[in-house]
Design a protein around this motif. Structure first.
Motif, PDB file in Angstrom:
ATOM      1  N   GLU A  52      17.610  78.671  40.948  1.00  0.00           N
ATOM      2  CA  GLU A  52      17.834  78.066  39.629  1.00  0.00           C
ATOM      3  C   GLU A  52      17.437  76.601  39.643  1.00  0.00           C
ATOM      4  O   GLU A  52      16.908  76.085  38.658  1.00  0.00           O
ATOM      5  N   ALA A  53      17.699  75.938  40.777  1.00  0.00           N
ATOM      6  CA  ALA A  53      17.304  74.530  40.876  1.00  0.00           C
ATOM      7  C   ALA A  53      15.794  74.412  40.710  1.00  0.00           C
ATOM      8  O   ALA A  53      15.306  73.561  39.961  1.00  0.00           O
ATOM      9  N   ALA A  54      15.049  75.288  41.378  1.00  0.00           N
ATOM     10  CA  ALA A  54      13.591  75.243  41.290  1.00  0.00           C
ATOM     11  C   ALA A  54      13.124  75.507  39.859  1.00  0.00           C
ATOM     12  O   ALA A  54      12.230  74.826  39.353  1.00  0.00           O
ATOM     13  N   ILE A  55      13.748  76.489  39.216  1.00  0.00           N
ATOM     14  CA  ILE A  55      13.367  76.814  37.839  1.00  0.00           C
ATOM     15  C   ILE A  55      13.647  75.618  36.924  1.00  0.00           C
ATOM     16  O   ILE A  55      12.822  75.244  36.097  1.00  0.00           O
ATOM     17  N   SER A  56      14.805  74.990  37.118  1.00  0.00           N
ATOM     18  CA  SER A  56      15.135  73.846  36.258  1.00  0.00           C
ATOM     19  C   SER A  56      14.158  72.697  36.471  1.00  0.00           C
ATOM     20  O   SER A  56      13.971  71.866  35.602  1.00  0.00           O
ATOM     21  N   LEU A  57      13.526  72.661  37.645  1.00  0.00           N
ATOM     22  CA  LEU A  57      12.557  71.596  37.918  1.00  0.00           C
ATOM     23  C   LEU A  57      11.151  71.963  37.426  1.00  0.00           C
ATOM     24  O   LEU A  57      10.191  71.252  37.689  1.00  0.00           O
ATOM     25  N   GLY A  58      11.055  73.108  36.764  1.00  0.00           N
ATOM     26  CA  GLY A  58       9.789  73.445  36.121  1.00  0.00           C
ATOM     27  C   GLY A  58       8.985  74.536  36.797  1.00  0.00           C
ATOM     28  O   GLY A  58       7.837  74.775  36.436  1.00  0.00           O
ATOM     29  N   SER A  59       9.558  75.197  37.791  1.00  0.00           N
ATOM     30  CA  SER A  59       8.827  76.244  38.489  1.00  0.00           C
ATOM     31  C   SER A  59       9.077  77.587  37.800  1.00  0.00           C
ATOM     32  O   SER A  59      10.217  77.998  37.667  1.00  0.00           O
ATOM     33  N   PRO A  60       8.025  78.285  37.357  1.00  0.00           N
ATOM     34  CA  PRO A  60       8.239  79.583  36.711  1.00  0.00           C
ATOM     35  C   PRO A  60       8.903  80.565  37.683  1.00  0.00           C
ATOM     36  O   PRO A  60       8.651  80.485  38.887  1.00  0.00           O
ATOM     37  N   HIS A  95      12.363  77.187  32.748  1.00  0.00           N
ATOM     38  CA  HIS A  95      11.495  76.266  33.481  1.00  0.00           C
ATOM     39  C   HIS A  95      10.696  75.346  32.567  1.00  0.00           C
ATOM     40  O   HIS A  95       9.993  74.463  33.039  1.00  0.00           O
ATOM     41  N   PHE A 107      23.788  70.467  41.047  1.00  0.00           N
ATOM     42  CA  PHE A 107      24.680  71.597  41.283  1.00  0.00           C
ATOM     43  C   PHE A 107      25.865  71.210  42.166  1.00  0.00           C
ATOM     44  O   PHE A 107      25.786  70.258  42.946  1.00  0.00           O
ATOM     45  N   GLN A 137       5.483  70.577  40.306  1.00  0.00           N
ATOM     46  CA  GLN A 137       5.422  71.598  39.254  1.00  0.00           C
ATOM     47  C   GLN A 137       4.747  71.060  38.008  1.00  0.00           C
ATOM     48  O   GLN A 137       4.184  71.803  37.216  1.00  0.00           O
TER      49      GLN A 137
END
Lengths: 262, 356
Positions: free
Chosen positions: A163-171, B74, B82, B103
């Motif tokens: 989720e951290a990665a997704i929130s940083l813009g990673s699909p 995203h 967190f 990204q």
């Protein structure tokens, strides 16, 4: 910390090592023997039984088949097993408990039954070629190991980093490759090694599924020892051992390196 | 950069359970708002809806001019911090911070420079090459903060970011978070169950219960003027006394309750007093008077506890169990009868409580 080890413990450890290494030493020893029959310790040293492998077309052919089947079956099992293990762990709370048990059921079925039923249903029933059936059989054979081993390394994976990665813009699909896979790398390598070894050593499934013109190395070895008792069996075993170790090393290096250079 | 966040009539379900019930909340540009409540009150659900990890069953989420409601997580440009830090264990501190920039397609040299700058700001420039596993909890939290800030998000959200730290570090970190947030002017939402944390750090606090916001105001107002019984209890108004106005004389109201309760209230101090209401006080706002004939709440005193500046008494009254304070100079014993007199400057008037 530097307390003296009990002599009994040392003796026990040595015995365990002898027990583990003994068979290997005997096989390697016999393969070097200059005699025309299997013997240990070897009498005279010679590599002629290794040369002999390559003079025998059947060994050459089956060795190639074995490596093809083991590599492809392992890859297929990983392609199915990695997403399966991911889903089973990611949605553990939502999914029913028996679902993860379902993926280990093939381990509980005796391999010989698996081989026989595939022969009846896929090879004879559906009329698939020998090589394809063998591939399906070995994929089924090694899949439970892949799912289990990768699940084990996903069990300690913290999905909130996804989720951290997704929130940083990673699909999401990309996140799986950049964040999830690198963190279960050791599990994937372990699964590959375990699956590959299981496939390359398999006799019971291959026994039913090999057919005219296509056989695996263990089946060929079996066929050979029924007629001959020469050291070529030992040298084939040694060759198989070293080739397997080589594959492991390559897997370890390439999987390890590609992820490290990310 | 700063954009206002607006949650409009959000409703959310887990399966068939309703976890958010028509929740609306407006966070001003650059403001820090806390969602405060016990576990299960819906504060984390609100955060996850805003981040895009959950979809609402109804309602809309707007950030500045953008409608986020259907935008994938995203693409929302929200920085998240967190509770368990959620750092990427396989990447160095620098690569963790630079992840969001990568990204966004930023070149290697520029993202390294920006990530370095951000690490400098959180005081971790020396640790750029370490792996997260080699850092302490406080350092990890700083990396998480740097990682969320470096992408210059329109909104920054914190999910109980300090609860895994020890008490001293928690206080230091919250000051640090507040300073960074102020300096950047990023609109922020802070989720916590810790009242002190929420009150100390926030411009405004939304106190939540059962999927709804019970009161949304500045910490000062919440602390002194709760608007309903739930919030009053939450901020420490332990004594809730149901009363009815009997007579009014100018600003003075005589109010009566069950069992001979009689108190005198001044509307100049308390604001308008309706006909039926609940008087709320903290223990220190309810004084024990040994004069059994005075105006007040008749009571029988129970256990006395010593709190340094005063004694607290557990008292049985017609309005139920109350906690009152008495001076150190005159301790009273268990079983004594006394009057409890509300100190008006420490009281507030709540609407009459519905039967629970």
């Amino acid at each position: 910390m530097t307390g003296r080890l009990h002599p009994g413990l040392i003796a026990f450890a040595v015995l365990v090592y002898i027990f583990l290494m003994g068979p290997l030493i005997i096989v390697i020893g016999s393969s070097l023997s200059d005699t025309t029959f299997l013997t240990f310790p070897p009498q005279g040293l010679s590599l002629r039984w290794f040369e002999r492998i390559f003079e025998m077309a059947a060994f050459r052919r089956t060795m190639v088949t074995s490596f093809q089947v083991a590599t492809l079956a392992t890859c297929f099992a990983l392609i199915i097993g990695i997403p399966a293990a991911y889903a089973l762990n990611r949605y553990r709370v939502q999914l029913p408990g028996w679902l993860s048990t379902l993926f280990v059921l093939p381990i509980l079925v005796p391999e010989i039954v698996l081989g026989f039923s595939l022969l009846r249903s896929v090879q004879v029933g559906a009329g698939l070629p020998v090589f394809s059936t063998l591939l399906i059989g070995h994929t089924l054979l090694v899949l439970p190991y892949c799912v289990r081993v990768i699940s084990a390394s996903l069990a300690s994976f913290d999905f909130s980093i996804e989720e951290a990665a997704i929130s940083l813009g990673s699909p999401p699909w990309k996140t799986f490759f950049t964040v999830v896979l690198p963190n279960v790398r050791s599990g994937v390598i372990a699964a590959f090694i375990l699956a590959f070894i299981t496939s390359i050593n398999d006799v019971s499934v291959a026994l039913f599924l090999t057919g005219p013109g296509i056989s695996t190395l263990p089946i060929q070895i079996l066929a050979h020892v029924e007629q001959f008792f020469d050291p070529v069996i030992a040298s084939v075993s040694v060759l198989l051992m070293f080739l397997t170790v080589a594959v492991m090393a390559v897997v370890e290096r390439t999987l390890g390196l590609t992820f490290l250079t990310k | 950069m700063a954009a206002p966040l607006s949650l409009e009539h959000l409703t959310a379900h887990y399966g068939t359970t309703k976890v958010l019930d028509d929740l609306s909340l407006d966070v001003g540009a650059g403001e820090l708002v806390s969602l405060l409540g016990a576990s299960g009150c819906g504060k984390t659900t609100t955060l996850r809806l805003t981040a895009g990890f959950l979809a609402p069953t109804a309602g809309a989420i707007r950030l500045g001019d953008t409608d986020l409601t259907r935008l994938p997580a995203h693409r929302r440009n929200i920085g998240l911090v967190f509770q368990n830090y959620a750092l990427f264990p396989h990447l160095s501190v620098l690569d963790n911070v630079a992840f969001g920039l990568k990204q966004r397609g930023m070149g290697s040299a520029e993202r390294t420079r920006k990530a370095d700058d951000m690490l400098q700001r959180v005081g971790l420039a020396d640790l750029a090459e370490r792996l997260p596993g080699e850092l302490s909890g406080g350092q990890r939290q700083r990396v998480a903060l740097a990682r969320a800030l470096v992408i210059e998000p329109q909104l920054l959200m914190f999910d109980e970011p300090l609860s895994n730290l020890d008490a001293k570090l928690r206080v230091d970190m919250r000051v640090e978070i507040r300073q960074l947030q102020r300096a950047n002017g990023t609109t922020s939402v802070f989720v916590t169950h810790d009242q002190e944390e929420a009150f100390s750090i926030s411009d405004r606090v939304a106190i939540m219960d059962a999927g709804r916001i019970r009161q949304f105001d500045t910490p000062e107002v919440l602390y002194q003027r709760p608007s309903n019984a739930f919030v009053a209890r939450f901020v420490g108004f332990e004594n809730l006394i149901p009363l009815t106005s009997a007579t009014r004389q100018g600003s003075i109201v005589h109010a009566k309750g069950d069992g001979g309760i009689s108190v005198v209230l001044d509307q100049e101090q308390l604001g308008a007093v309706p006909d039926r209401f609940t008087l709320a006080t903290r223990p220190d706002g309810l004084r024990v008077s040994p004069d059994a004939d005075a105006e007040g709440i008749p009571s029988t005193l129970g256990l006395r506890t010593y709190l340094g500046r005063a004694y607290h008494y557990q008292a049985e009254t017609p309005a139920g169990h109350l906690v009152a304070a008495g001076p150190l100079s005159r301790p009273l014993d268990i079983g004594a009868t006394a009057r409890l007199v509300p100190e008006l400057e420490q009281c507030c008037i709540l609407p009459a409580e519905e039967a629970p």
